[in-house]
Enzyme design. Structure first.
Site, short mmCIF file in Angstrom:
data_model
loop_
_atom_site.label_atom_id
_atom_site.label_comp_id
_atom_site.label_asym_id
_atom_site.label_seq_id
_atom_site.Cartn_x
_atom_site.Cartn_y
_atom_site.Cartn_z
N GLY A 240 37.02 27.47 39.72
CA GLY A 240 35.66 26.97 39.55
C GLY A 240 35.09 26.19 40.71
N GLU A 274 43.80 27.81 39.53
CA GLU A 274 43.42 29.23 39.68
C GLU A 274 42.17 29.38 40.56
OE1 GLU A 274 42.57 30.37 35.66
OE2 GLU A 274 44.65 30.71 35.15
N PRO A 275 42.22 28.91 41.79
CA PRO A 275 41.03 29.00 42.63
C PRO A 275 40.79 30.41 43.13
CG PRO A 275 42.86 28.21 43.91
CD PRO A 275 43.37 28.37 42.52
N GLY A 276 39.54 30.75 43.32
CA GLY A 276 39.23 32.07 43.85
C GLY A 276 38.19 31.96 44.93
N ARG A 313 25.55 40.29 43.78
CA ARG A 313 25.27 38.90 43.41
C ARG A 313 23.78 38.53 43.49
NH1 ARG A 313 26.98 34.73 45.25
NH2 ARG A 313 27.60 33.76 43.29
N CYS A 344 17.53 52.85 44.18
CA CYS A 344 16.27 53.03 43.44
C CYS A 344 16.10 51.99 42.33
CB CYS A 344 16.24 54.41 42.83
SG CYS A 344 16.65 55.63 44.03
N TYR A 374 33.75 37.86 45.18
CA TYR A 374 32.89 38.61 44.26
C TYR A 374 31.94 39.53 45.03
CZ TYR A 374 34.71 34.94 41.20
OH TYR A 374 35.54 34.09 40.53
N1 LLP Z 1 40.31 31.56 36.29
C1 LLP Z 1 39.62 32.22 35.34
C2 LLP Z 1 40.18 32.32 33.99
C3 LLP Z 1 38.39 32.82 35.65
O1 LLP Z 1 37.71 33.46 34.69
C4 LLP Z 1 37.87 32.73 36.97
C5 LLP Z 1 36.60 33.34 37.32
C6 LLP Z 1 38.65 32.04 37.94
C7 LLP Z 1 39.85 31.46 37.55
C8 LLP Z 1 38.20 31.89 39.37
O2 LLP Z 1 37.07 31.13 39.45
P1 LLP Z 1 36.51 30.64 40.87
O3 LLP Z 1 37.51 29.68 41.46
O4 LLP Z 1 36.32 31.82 41.73
O5 LLP Z 1 35.23 29.98 40.53
N2 LLP Z 1 31.08 37.06 39.53
C9 LLP Z 1 30.65 35.69 39.53
C10 LLP Z 1 31.77 34.73 39.21
C11 LLP Z 1 32.54 35.06 37.96
C12 LLP Z 1 33.69 34.12 37.68
C13 LLP Z 1 34.68 34.74 36.76
N3 LLP Z 1 35.85 33.94 36.48
C14 LLP Z 1 29.93 35.38 40.84
O6 LLP Z 1 29.79 36.30 41.67
O7 LLP Z 1 29.47 34.27 41.05
#
Ligand code: LLP
Length: 419
Positions: A240, A274-276, A313, A344, A374
């Site tokens: 998050g 769980e960073p992404g 996005r 289109c 993403y």
């Molecule tokens: N853990 C869980 C259970 C999740 O559902 C997610 C993301 C993450 C970790 C990683 O979250 P992060 O650190 O990346 O914020 N497609 C959207 C974002 C969807 C997020 C889905 N879950 C966008 O492009 O902004």
């Protein structure tokens, strides 16, 4: 984005000119920086070093095997959400003990594959799911570690599509039911080791308050359970952490880490993250080539060869991505323009009402910034457009890590039937 900088008026990724890569491999093209990936991973590791958490990179964010492998080599585990992501993690030999699995809709086959792979945790999101994991573990003669994904009902102050821990959201289990699971139902689940709490409150969060509120609720639950004899050994605080796309104020990572550490310092448990986006978002750009410049009576458009199917996005969340020319020329007038693709749909734009230099012309390259998270993973073949190629840059070298789709790939799985 410290790994994407101008040198002599040309935009570089580390020590490689983006124009040079695009000249060789064409556009649309995603380019990722090795250093960008590992430096953000290591910043996180550093901020939490006092408690040495297991940092599970969220594969959904950018699941390219080479990207995941770079992070696995730095010690990252993987946070997965499907059998496909488990397949990827296994392919690059991530140990099962470093994999955690979330999703509100795990199928029996996916659960079975996860147990067989020896994953560390399933983050369970409903009672029937717990029943199915228990049944499957029994069938396989295993005891499976499971965390309950709680829904702490907090406001994450982010886009409503990526808010996940309000009670109206489909994710997680409310606190009362979670208590009931640990205190009462657990005795029924002979093949589960119910020893974890998981939460993930949303994405692109730039304020500490929602994280702190969720943490407070999680710690309260853990303390209550411990008083009743249920020991929670792992707390997974999800991902998050937001990034800067434009002019936003960045989340203070150290303050965030300190408040998490402070909340758990008197409890004996292992932390999981769980960073992404924080790891991959600003480690990547998407390169687009200008096809046409079009002035209508009311608007100015730059039409590029890259579209919503490559980066959804902006269309989906009205997300802002900076767009900058890859080669700078003399300073001149700026004009207000929309940067749009060939698809289109009127929602097919990469950026709206941006000020770009008036010397831009056909075949010039634009870089869509902060496209490492993403981006490719959410791309599609809409309008039968081949999906983009992906490149990883390390120092002065670049590596093709995914070929561009061919037209053959577009129809490869289709069967022309004789009706
Ligand atoms: N853990 C869980 C259970 C999740 O559902 C997610 C993301 C993450 C970790 C990683 O979250 P992060 O650190 O990346 O914020 N497609 C959207 C974002 C969807 C997020 C889905 N879950 C966008 O492009 O902004």
């Amino acid at each position: 984005m410290q790994d994407f900088k101008f040198k002599r008026n040309k935009l570089f990724c580390e020590q490689v000119s983006l124009q040079a890569i695009a000249d060789k491999l064409g556009t649309p093209l995603f380019v990722y920086s090795y250093n960008g990936l590992i430096s953000s991973f290591n910043a996180l590791k550093q901020a939490f070093s006092r408690v040495s958490p297991l940092i599970c990179y969220s594969v959904k964010v950018n699941s390219n095997l080479s990207v995941c492998r770079v992070l696995a080599q730095q010690g990252a585990g993987m946070d997965i959400v499907s059998g496909g992501e488990l397949f990827r993690a296994k392919k690059i030999k991530v140990p099962g003990k470093k994999i955690v699995y979330s999703s509100v809709g795990k199928t029996e086959a996916e659960i079975e594959a996860g147990i067989k792979a020896g994953i560390l945790f399933f983050n369970a999101e409903s009672v029937p799911e717990l029943e199915l994991i228990n049944k499957t573990a029994f069938k396989l003669g295993k005891i499976q570690k499971v965390a309950v994904r709680i829904n702490p009902d907090v406001e994450a102050y982010t886009h409503r599509y990526i808010t996940t821990a309000k009670k109206q959201n489909k994710f997680g289990i409310d606190l009362m039911t979670s208590r009931y699971i640990f205190l009462t139902l657990s005795s029924k689940f002979k093949n589960l080791d119910l020893c974890g709490i998981h939460m993930h409150i949303g994405s692109q969060i730039l304020k500490n308050i929602p994280f702190a509120q969720a943490m407070e609720k999680a710690v309260k639950l853990i303390t209550e359970l411990s008083e009743k004899g249920v020991k929670i050994t792992h707390l997974n605080i999800g991902g998050g952490i937001g990034i800067v796309y434009n002019q936003e104020k960045a989340l203070d990572l150290c303050a965030y880490a300190s408040s998490v550490i402070k909340a758990v310092e008197n409890i004996d448990l292992k932390l999981i993250l769980e960073p992404g986006r924080f790891i991959a978002g600003n480690a990547g750009v998407l390169l687009a080539k200008i096809l046409y410049i079009k002035q209508t009576p009311v608007k100015h458009f730059i039409i590029v060869d890259t579209a919503m199917n490559d980066l959804i996005r902006p269309a989906f969340y009205q997300a802002y991505h900076q767009v900058i020319p890859v080669c700078m020329r003399k300073k001149t007038e700026l004009y207000k323009t929309d940067i749009v693709g060939p698809v289109c749909e009127s929602s097919d734009f990469l950026a709206k009402d941006r000020f770009l230099p008036d010397w831009l012309k056909q075949n010039d390259l634009l870089a869509v910034m902060s496209a490492g998270a993403y981006g490719f993973v959410m791309s599609s073949n809409y309008n039968s457009r081949p999906r983009a190629a992906e490149v990883l840059v390390k120092a002065d070298k670049y590596y093709l890590i995914r070929k561009r789709d061919s037209f053959g790939d577009l129809v490869g799985n289709e069967i022309v039937c004789n009706v």
